[in-house]
Scaffold this motif. Structure first.
Motif, PDB file in Angstrom:
ATOM      1  N   ILE A   1      38.063  39.846  51.427  1.00  0.00           N
ATOM      2  CA  ILE A   1      38.203  39.215  51.543  1.00  0.00           C
ATOM      3  C   ILE A   1      38.652  38.217  52.767  1.00  0.00           C
ATOM      4  O   ILE A   1      38.777  37.320  53.327  1.00  0.00           O
TER       5      ILE A   1
ATOM      6  N   MET B   1      38.184  34.761  54.253  1.00  0.00           N
ATOM      7  CA  MET B   1      39.602  33.924  54.737  1.00  0.00           C
ATOM      8  C   MET B   1      39.040  33.987  56.713  1.00  0.00           C
ATOM      9  O   MET B   1      39.429  32.819  57.095  1.00  0.00           O
TER      10      MET B   1
ATOM     11  N   GLU C   1      39.544  29.879  57.460  1.00  0.00           N
ATOM     12  CA  GLU C   1      40.594  29.116  58.005  1.00  0.00           C
ATOM     13  C   GLU C   1      40.156  28.615  59.677  1.00  0.00           C
ATOM     14  O   GLU C   1      40.013  27.218  59.983  1.00  0.00           O
TER      15      GLU C   1
ATOM     16  N   GLU D   1      43.294  33.578  47.342  1.00  0.00           N
ATOM     17  CA  GLU D   1      44.248  33.395  48.467  1.00  0.00           C
ATOM     18  C   GLU D   1      43.003  32.190  49.239  1.00  0.00           C
ATOM     19  O   GLU D   1      43.560  31.282  49.981  1.00  0.00           O
ATOM     20  N   LEU D   2      41.931  31.422  48.702  1.00  0.00           N
ATOM     21  CA  LEU D   2      41.560  29.993  49.114  1.00  0.00           C
ATOM     22  C   LEU D   2      41.982  29.022  49.153  1.00  0.00           C
ATOM     23  O   LEU D   2      42.408  27.623  50.476  1.00  0.00           O
TER      24      LEU D   2
ATOM     25  N   ILE E   1      44.934  27.711  51.535  1.00  0.00           N
ATOM     26  CA  ILE E   1      45.022  27.797  52.987  1.00  0.00           C
ATOM     27  C   ILE E   1      45.430  25.822  52.904  1.00  0.00           C
ATOM     28  O   ILE E   1      44.868  25.179  52.223  1.00  0.00           O
TER      29      ILE E   1
END
Length: 248
Positions: free
Chosen positions: A169, A173, A177, A213-214, A217
């Motif tokens: 991950i 990420m 990003e 997590e995504l 952003i």
């Protein structure tokens, strides 16, 4: 002696996963003496990124290589390089049947290809992962895993790409990003089987963890999930999609 400003044309066939491989390769060529051209007629080097998934795709790949081989006989083309799924599975056959091909590489041999084209050795820490997008800047594919553990009788992907190897991950990420920082508004999440993402990682993370997590952003507006095998669509993945403001 390496020529200055060698002109290269890259032909990317097959799926979005192949497209990402092509983008990574183009990124690796940015700081070299090679310039990328869309005009195939003026190219001194052609790279064909092949697909080997279905019969019709294999035929298209072979036809494209043969057309380039003809240009080597008649035009400005001096160097023909083949990479991708077809060459991963049938390297000896391609070498024997199409001798005009100068070198044959696998799907993930980006460093070796750059080294061959430039005549220079490249260390592991060289910037081969600064992708050069072949899509418009507002959207980009992001590959979260390579290969596949499903043994489907109709599919040869495990033979060509191997068993599933999920990216961590943090690595995904970091790339996401960087893409968003450069203007990407929509991420298209791809793997051979996205719903089985993470099963092979230590600690057993899953697609739902990655979605969460995504979703953090800020400048990212949309997430699309592709190549999802229904057999692995768990309730936790469904819940994470329902809770995400960005998954389309």
């Amino acid at each position: 002696m390496i020529e200055n400003n060698k002109k290269l044309n890259l032909i990317s066939l097959g799926c979005a996963k192949n497209l990402v491989d092509s983008e990574i390769l183009l990124g690796g060529l940015k700081k070299t003496n090679i310039s990328v051209t869309d005009n195939i007629e003026e190219a001194e080097t052609i790279i064909v990124n092949t697909c080997g998934f279905l019969d019709i795709a294999r035929e298209e790949s072979v036809d494209t290589i043969l057309q380039a081989a003809q240009m080597k006989k008649e035009g400005a083309l001096k160097e023909l390089v083949v990479m991708g799924c077809l060459s991963e599975r049938y390297p000896d056959e391609l070498k024997n049947e199409i001798p005009e091909v100068d070198r044959i590489f696998g799907s993930n041999d980006h460093k070796q290809i750059v080294s061959f084209l430039t005549g220079k050795d490249y260390a592991k820490d060289d910037p081969l992962f600064f992708r050069s997008l072949m899509t418009p800047n507002h959207y980009a594919y992001i590959k979260i895993a390579e290969g596949c553990d499903n043994a489907c009788s109709f599919c040869s992907i495990p033979l060509m790409r191997g068993l599933q190897k999920s990216r961590s991950i943090p690595a995904i990420m970091e790339e996401a990003e960087r893409l968003v920082m450069n203007g990407t508004k929509e991420l298209l999440v791809i793997a051979q089987d996205t719903t089985s993402y993470g099963y092979d990682l230590p600690g057993k993370v899953y697609l739902n963890n990655l979605i969460k997590e995504l979703n953090t952003i800020n400048e990212l507006e949309w997430i699309r999930i592709h190549y999802a095998h229904p057999a692995h669509l768990s309730q936790r993945i469904i819940d994470s999609i329902a809770e995400s403001e960005k998954v389309c």
